[in-house]
Scaffold this active site. Structure first.
Site, PDB file in Angstrom:
ATOM      1  N   LEU A 199       0.797  -1.120  -0.026  1.00  0.00           N
ATOM      2  CA  LEU A 199       0.135   0.103   0.016  1.00  0.00           C
ATOM      3  C   LEU A 199       0.848   1.177  -0.071  1.00  0.00           C
ATOM      4  O   LEU A 199       1.942   1.233   0.774  1.00  0.00           O
ATOM      5  CB  LEU A 199      -0.831   0.021   1.177  1.00  0.00           C
ATOM      6  CG  LEU A 199      -1.918  -1.047   1.308  1.00  0.00           C
ATOM      7  CD1 LEU A 199      -2.819  -0.559   2.849  1.00  0.00           C
ATOM      8  CD2 LEU A 199      -3.134  -0.870   0.279  1.00  0.00           C
ATOM      9  N   ASP A 200       0.379   2.195  -0.634  1.00  0.00           N
ATOM     10  CA  ASP A 200       1.061   3.794  -0.501  1.00  0.00           C
ATOM     11  C   ASP A 200       1.203   4.132   0.928  1.00  0.00           C
ATOM     12  O   ASP A 200       0.437   3.686   1.653  1.00  0.00           O
ATOM     13  CB  ASP A 200       0.357   4.724  -1.275  1.00  0.00           C
ATOM     14  CG  ASP A 200       0.409   4.722  -2.848  1.00  0.00           C
ATOM     15  OD1 ASP A 200       1.408   3.838  -3.262  1.00  0.00           O
ATOM     16  OD2 ASP A 200      -0.339   5.325  -3.545  1.00  0.00           O
ATOM     17  N   ARG A 201       2.066   4.788   1.229  1.00  0.00           N
ATOM     18  CA  ARG A 201       2.353   5.112   2.578  1.00  0.00           C
ATOM     19  C   ARG A 201       1.153   6.021   3.100  1.00  0.00           C
ATOM     20  O   ARG A 201       0.738   5.743   4.213  1.00  0.00           O
ATOM     21  CB  ARG A 201       3.716   6.064   2.666  1.00  0.00           C
ATOM     22  CG  ARG A 201       4.102   6.851   3.962  1.00  0.00           C
ATOM     23  CD  ARG A 201       5.044   7.610   4.024  1.00  0.00           C
ATOM     24  NE  ARG A 201       5.146   8.689   2.943  1.00  0.00           N
ATOM     25  CZ  ARG A 201       4.654   9.891   3.575  1.00  0.00           C
ATOM     26  NH1 ARG A 201       3.906  10.022   4.647  1.00  0.00           N
ATOM     27  NH2 ARG A 201       4.658  10.784   2.551  1.00  0.00           N
TER      28      ARG A 201
END
Length: 495
Positions: A184-186
Site C-alpha cells: 500500500l502507498d504510505r
C-alpha cells in the site's frame, strides 16, 4: 565470518578489497540486513503530539560503485548524487573516516574503481508517523492481515526504517519474517496481507497475478461524482521513476478501473473503486483524469499539473521535464510532505542507488511498475508482486443497501478493529513515554542542529482506503475510516 588484513596477506589493495567487498555483500544478503534482531534493537520509539517517533541512531549504508561513477572523485560523486547535505559535509565525513571505501579511509580526491564498496556511517533521523495502532483483521499460521494506518510505509524506504509496518510488527509483537503479498502507498490506509511462510506468500501472489483476487477501495473525491458505474480505461505512463509520478498517456500501459458513487455530502463524494489492473498510482491517476481527484491527494490534486489539475490529461501544455522540474520546485518551496518515502522528493531524502543496502535505501527498478497498493519499493523479503487485478464481472453492489452504511463483516475473518496486534499475540505495547537518556546527539549531524516541524494531521492521511480483498476461499475486510461515512464533512474545508 569476518575478514581482516594481516601481514600474511600479499594481495594488492585493489584485489583484496574487491574480494572482501564481495564477501561482505554475500554475508549481508545471507543475513537479510534490516530484518535481524540486531537491526530491530538498534533504537526504539516514543509517542509525542500524536506521533510515533524514533530516537536517532547510527547506521551504516553500503553500496558498490556504480559504473557511471568509475574514475570520478568520491567527493564529486557524493556532492552530485546524494544531495541531502552540502559538499562540505561529505568532505568532512571523508576526512573523518566515517565515509570510507572498502572500509578504509581515503582522501577526498580518491578516484572510484570498479567493485569499490562505499560505506557511510550516519546519525539517522526518521520521519514521524501517526501513533494510531496497527490493528489486526485476521491471523493464523499461514497469514497475517492488518489494517494499516495512513502515513506508515510498509517496508523500509528512504527516510523510513523503524517507522514501518514490518519493523513495528517485528519489534513490538514478535511477528517476524513476514512475506509481503501486496503493498500500500504510505498515505493509503487499509488491508495489508502478509504470508507467514514463503509457500503461502507465493500461493497468494499467484492468485493475484492470475486475476483471481478482487479488490475494493473507498475514497473521498472533490465534487459530485457521476451516478452509475464509471469505467476508466486510460493507459498510464510513469513520468519519472525517481520522484514517483505518473500520468495518463497513449504511450502508457493498459489499465482499467471501475468507479461507483456511494454518496455525496454537498461538497465531496464517497466513491467505490475496483482496479482490474495494478499500475502505479492507478486509482489516483484515473480519478485525476476524470476530474474528481482524491480530496487531499498531495500529488495528483495539485495545480502543478496545470489549471485543470490534469483533468482529461490536460497538463497545461507542460512537457514531462517541465512537470518534474515544477514538482521539485514546489517540494522545495513548500517543504512538501506529500511524496512517499521511496520518492527522491521525500523530505530530507537523497538520490537513491539501486541496491537493497545502498547508501540511502532501495528504489523500484525501472522495469517494475507497481500498483496503487504496490507502491512501496521492493523489500528484502522475497515475495513482491507486480500486477494486481480483480475478476469481478460487475462493480454493482452485492446488496441493495449502501455498503458504507451496513458493512458486511465476515465473522470468520473480521474482528473488531479495536483489537490490536498486541492483544492477539500476547505482546503488550512497550512504554512509549519520552526518555531523554535515549536521545543521542552527534555534534557533526546536520539534522541534530535543525528543528523540523512535526507533520500536521492533514499531512498524515489521504482519503483512500483498501477496504475488501477476496480470493479463492478467503475474504478480508476492514472497518471503514471515519472520513468514509457519506455525511462526514472535512473540518479543514468546511465553512
Amino acid at each position: 565470518m569476518k575478514y581482516f588484513i594481516t601481514s600474511q596477506f600479499d594481495f594488492s589493495s585493489k584485489t583484496f578489497f574487491s574480494f572482501q567487498a564481495k564477501l561482505e555483500t554475500k554475508a549481508l544478503k545471507a543475513k537479510r540486513p534490516g530484518f535481524t534482531d540486531d537491526r530491530y534493537n538498534e533504537t526504539s520509539y516514543y509517542i509525542e503530539n500524536g506521533l510515533r517517533k524514533v530516537y536517532p541512531y547510527y547506521f551504516t549504508f553500503t553500496t558498490f560503485t556504480k559504473g557511471r561513477w568509475v574514475g570520478e572523485r568520491i567527493l564529486d560523486v557524493f556532492a552530485r548524487e546524494f544531495r541531502a547535505h552540502p559538499a562540505e559535509e561529505y568532505e568532512r565525513c571523508i576526512q573523518a573516516g566515517t565515509l570510507t571505501v572498502n572500509y578504509e579511509k581515503v582522501p577526498t580526491d580518491y578516484k572510484l574503481k570498479h567493485n569499490d564498496l562505499l560505506a557511510n556511517i550516519v546519525h539517522r533521523h526518521e520521519v514521524p508517523v501517526t501513533s494510531q495502532p496497527i490493528t489486526i483483521v485476521h491471523m493464523d499460521e499461514d497469514v497475517v492481515v492488518v489494517n494499516k494506518p495512513a502515513s506508515i510505509p510498509v517496508h523500509p524506504c528512504g527516510r523510513y526504517r523503524h517507522n514501518t509496518v514490518v519493523f513495528i510488527l517485528a519489534k513490538e509483537y514478535n511477528l517476524k519474517n513476514l512475506r509481503t503479498i501486496h503493498r500500500l502507498d504510505r498515505l493509503t490506509s487499509g488491508l495489508l496481507l502478509f504470508g507467514r511462510s514463503p509457500k503461502k506468500a507465493r500461493q497468494m501472489e499467484h492468485q493475484i497475478r492470475n486475476r483471481l483476487v478482487s479488490k475494493e477501495y473507498v475514497c473521498r473525491v472533490e465534487g459530485e461524482f457521476p451516478d452509475g458505474v464509471i469505467e476508466c480505461k486510460e493507459p498510464i505512463e510513469v513520468v519519472s521513476y525517481k520522484i514517483g509520478v505518473c500520468k495518463v498517456s497513449p504511450k502508457g500501459k493498459d489499465c482499467v478501473t471501475f468507479f461507483q458513487k456511494l454518496g455525496y455530502n454537498g461538497k465531496t463524494s464517497i466513491v467505490l473503486c475496483k482496479p482490474k489492473t495494478g499500475r502505479m498510482h492507478q486509482i489516483r491517476v484515473h480519478l485525476q483524469y476524470l476530474g474528481y481527484p482524491v480530496v487531499n491527494d498531495p500529488l495528483y490534486n495539485h495545480e502543478v499539473f496545470g489549471p485543470l489539475k490534469g483533468k482529461g490529461g490536460d497538463l497545461g501544455g507542460k512537457t514531462d521535464e517541465e512537470l518534474v522540474r515544477d514538482l521539485i520546485h514546489i517540494h522545495n518551496a513548500e517543504n512538501w510532505l506529500g511524496m512517499d518515502g521511496d520518492s527522491e522528493l521525500s523530505m530530507f531524502n537523497t538520490r537513491k542507488a539501486d541496491l537493497d543496502d545502498s547508501l540511502v535505501g532501495p528504489l523500484v527498478p525501472k522495469d517494475r511498475v507497481l500498483g496503487d497498493d504496490d507502491a512501496d519499493p521492493v523489500s528484502r523479503e522475497p515475495s513482491p508482486c507486480e500486477e494486481t487485478c480483480d475478476n469481478t464481472p460487475s462493480l454493482a453492489c452485492e446488496s441493495s443497501t449502501n455498503p458504507l452504511a451496513l458493512p458486511s463483516l465476515n465473522a470468520r475473518n473480521i474482528v473488531d478493529a479495536k483489537v490490536t496486534v498486541a492483544t492477539q499475540t500476547g505482546h503488550e505495547a512497550p512504554d512509549f513515554s519520552f526518555n531523554p537518556d535515549k536521545m543521542t546527539v552527534d555534534k557533526h549531524c546536520y539534522e541534530c542542529k535543525v528543528r523540523y516541524r512535526d507533520p500536521k494531521p492533514q499531512d498524515l492521511v489521504m482519503y483512500l482506503h483498501a477496504w475488501k480483498y477476496r480470493g479463492p476461499g478467503w475474504e478480508f475486510e476492514t472497518e471503514l475510516p471515519e472520513w468514509a461515512q457519506v455525511d462526514w464533512v472535512d473540518p479543514d474545508i468546511s465553512e
